[in-house]
Design an enzyme around this catalytic site. Structure first.
Site, PDB file in Angstrom:
ATOM      1  N   CYS A  85      -4.428   3.632   1.041  1.00 46.98           N
ATOM      2  CA  CYS A  85      -5.889   3.623   0.931  1.00 46.98           C
ATOM      3  C   CYS A  85      -6.562   2.782   2.006  1.00 46.98           C
ATOM      4  CB  CYS A  85      -6.316   3.150  -0.462  1.00 46.98           C
ATOM      5  SG  CYS A  85      -6.110   1.370  -0.760  1.00 46.98           S
ATOM      6  N   ASN A 124      -7.656   4.453   6.217  1.00 47.79           N
ATOM      7  CA  ASN A 124      -8.836   5.162   6.718  1.00 47.79           C
ATOM      8  C   ASN A 124      -9.955   4.198   7.073  1.00 47.79           C
ATOM      9  OD1 ASN A 124      -9.045   4.849   3.716  1.00 47.79           O
ATOM     10  ND2 ASN A 124     -11.104   5.634   4.102  1.00 47.79           N
ATOM     11  N   HIS A 183      -3.088 -12.104  -2.429  1.00 52.74           N
ATOM     12  CA  HIS A 183      -2.089 -11.657  -3.411  1.00 52.74           C
ATOM     13  C   HIS A 183      -2.055 -10.133  -3.484  1.00 52.74           C
ATOM     14  CE1 HIS A 183      -0.833 -15.520  -4.751  1.00 52.74           C
ATOM     15  NE2 HIS A 183      -1.970 -15.857  -5.337  1.00 52.74           N
ATOM     16  N   ASP A 230     -11.344   0.859  -2.402  1.00 49.41           N
ATOM     17  CA  ASP A 230      -9.920   0.526  -2.363  1.00 49.41           C
ATOM     18  C   ASP A 230      -9.555  -0.633  -3.272  1.00 49.41           C
ATOM     19  OD1 ASP A 230      -9.679   2.427  -0.315  1.00 49.41           O
ATOM     20  OD2 ASP A 230     -10.081   0.916   1.239  1.00 49.41           O
ATOM     21  N   HIS A 237       2.396 -17.427  -3.023  1.00 47.71           N
ATOM     22  CA  HIS A 237       1.910 -18.777  -2.757  1.00 47.71           C
ATOM     23  C   HIS A 237       2.765 -19.445  -1.692  1.00 47.71           C
ATOM     24  CE1 HIS A 237      -0.235 -19.080  -6.892  1.00 47.71           C
ATOM     25  NE2 HIS A 237      -1.080 -18.771  -5.940  1.00 47.71           N
ATOM     26  N   GLU A 276      -7.103 -14.568  -3.545  1.00 42.10           N
ATOM     27  CA  GLU A 276      -6.675 -13.535  -4.493  1.00 42.10           C
ATOM     28  C   GLU A 276      -6.492 -12.189  -3.790  1.00 42.10           C
ATOM     29  OE1 GLU A 276      -5.627 -14.661  -7.134  1.00 42.10           O
ATOM     30  OE2 GLU A 276      -6.620 -16.611  -7.066  1.00 42.10           O
TER      31      GLU A 276
END
EC number: 3.4.24.-
Length: 411
Positions: free
Chosen positions: A388, A391, A337, A284, A343, A334
């Site tokens: 994604c 599952n 994000h 993913d 932020h 990250e």
């Protein structure tokens, strides 16, 4: 002979305090030598696995006894977890490790409701734990006595570089409505509106990482596994599980152009994921871990809201510290994000001095998401509808370190 024996017993019973030592995390100014004692009961006649599902260790911190409760991070690896490296002539070599015990745990300190822990028990105890509001690191000492460990506060590690560490993402802040009080209550993630989600993750270590660790794939493997174990601990309150489905080491040469310009490296890595990695590895999200020094103070960059997109479900992380926790926090940032988090602004709070998502990474590590990050994520799910991560991955309770020889499969 009796005197020598008495000295040995005293060392085992009482911690030794030192003023300065060089450890894996760097120069440490104040530390304790402790001897963790495993106290996990084993039923009579039971076959004891190497790494139990649950373990307890006793040792002393600041002269006071503590009990560390550990539970294996089940599902850390997917059932089809693979590792890929490259021969000197550039051939791709993929191994599928045998499914057996692994040694990565989450935990807590007894009688400390706010305590947390992320520990590798592979070769002694290595990792970090929060005790009475302070972050401690623990690691085995390379002494003839294999039971000796160093315990020290994070604040006592000399910083390699005093320059601030920053995320390269730029974002215009929006004003947020007050967050529902549910975030401050002792509610389950489901009660707070966080449905269970699963991210199947691939970590790629670039050629500079291979060089930095002297081509030692075991060290890179353990470093990455510790990072992902900590990321799982950080994201548990949001009900997100990260299953490591693949580790790729560019042992021969980089497969993209990795430069100090983080935006260029991220764009190249995203293109490579779309055109190469996705064709041969089900996953993913992919994160590039690099030993290059990004320009300026940047140590990470990712696409905001990119989760499940072919190119944008990616991030690039500089391996900027000898402290595994700090690199794990950077990757967790990250990934935040990728999951739609911006932020934190001044109006964002998490109950600590710093949170996971500030633009400038704090020198006081925090594993808490702010109210703003939680709202960003809750907004991201229905708006972007990332399919994604719905599952449940092929998962297993345990996974092993790789084997060699007949387990090698050339792609």
């Amino acid at each position: 002979m009796i005197q020598v024996l008495l000295v040995t017993l005293c060392l085992a019973a009482f911690p030794y305090q030192g003023s300065s030592i060089i450890l894996e995390s760097g120069n440490v100014n104040d530390y304790e030598v402790v001897y963790p004692r495993k106290v996990t009961p084993v039923p009579r006649g039971a076959v004891q696995p190497k790494y139990e599902d649950a373990m307890q260790y006793e040792f002393k911190v600041n002269g006071e006894p503590v009990v560390l409760h550990l539970e294996k991070n089940k599902g850390l690896f997917s059932e089809d977890y693979s590792e890929t490296h490259y021969s000197p002539d550039g051939r791709e070599i993929t191994t599928y490790p045998l499914v057996e015990d692994h040694c990565y745990y989450h935990g807590r300190i007894e009688n400390d409701a706010d305590s947390t822990a992320s520990i590798s028990a592979c070769n002694g105890l290595k990792g970090h734990f929060k005790l009475q509001g302070e972050m401690y690191l623990i690691e085995p000492l390379e002494l003839s006595d294999s039971e000796a460990h160093a315990v020290y506060k994070y604040e006592n590690v000399e910083k390699e570089d005093e320059a601030p560490k920053m995320c390269g993402v730029t974002q215009n802040w929006e004003s947020y409505e007050p967050i529902k009080k549910a975030f401050q209550l002792n509610l389950t993630p489901e009660q707070q509106g966080f449905p269970q989600r699963y991210v199947e993750l691939v970590i790629v270590a670039d050629h500079r990482m291979n060089t930095k660790y002297n081509g030692d794939s075991d060290k890179i493997r353990q470093w990455v596994h510790q990072i992902v174990n900590t990321i799982n601990e950080i994201y548990r309150p949001l009900n997100i599980r990260f299953a490591l489905v693949g580790l790729e080491i560019w042992s021969n040469q980089d497969l993209i152009t990795v430069t100090s310009v983080s935006h260029d490296t991220l764009a190249s890595f995203g293109n490579w994921r779309e055109t190469d990695l996705l064709r041969r590895q089900r996953h993913d999200n992919a994160q590039l871990l690099t030993a290059i020094d990004f320009d300026g103070d940047t140590v990470g960059l990712a696409y905001v809201g990119g989760m499940c997109q072919l190119k944008h479900s990616t991030g690039v992380i500089q391996d900027h510290s000898a402290i595994n926790l700090l690199v794990a926090l950077t990757m967790a940032h990250e990934l935040g994000h990728n999951l739609g988090m911006n932020h934190d602004g001044n109006q964002c709070h998490c109950g600590a001095n710093s949170c996971v998502m500030p633009s400038v990474l704090s020198d006081q590590p925090s594993k808490l998401f702010s109210d703003c990050s939680k709202k960003d994520y809750q907004t991201f799910l229905p708006v972007n509808n990332p399919q994604c991560i719905l599952n449940k991955p092929l998962r297993t309770d345990t996974a092993s370190t790789p084997v060699s020889g007949n387990e090698l499969l050339e792609a």
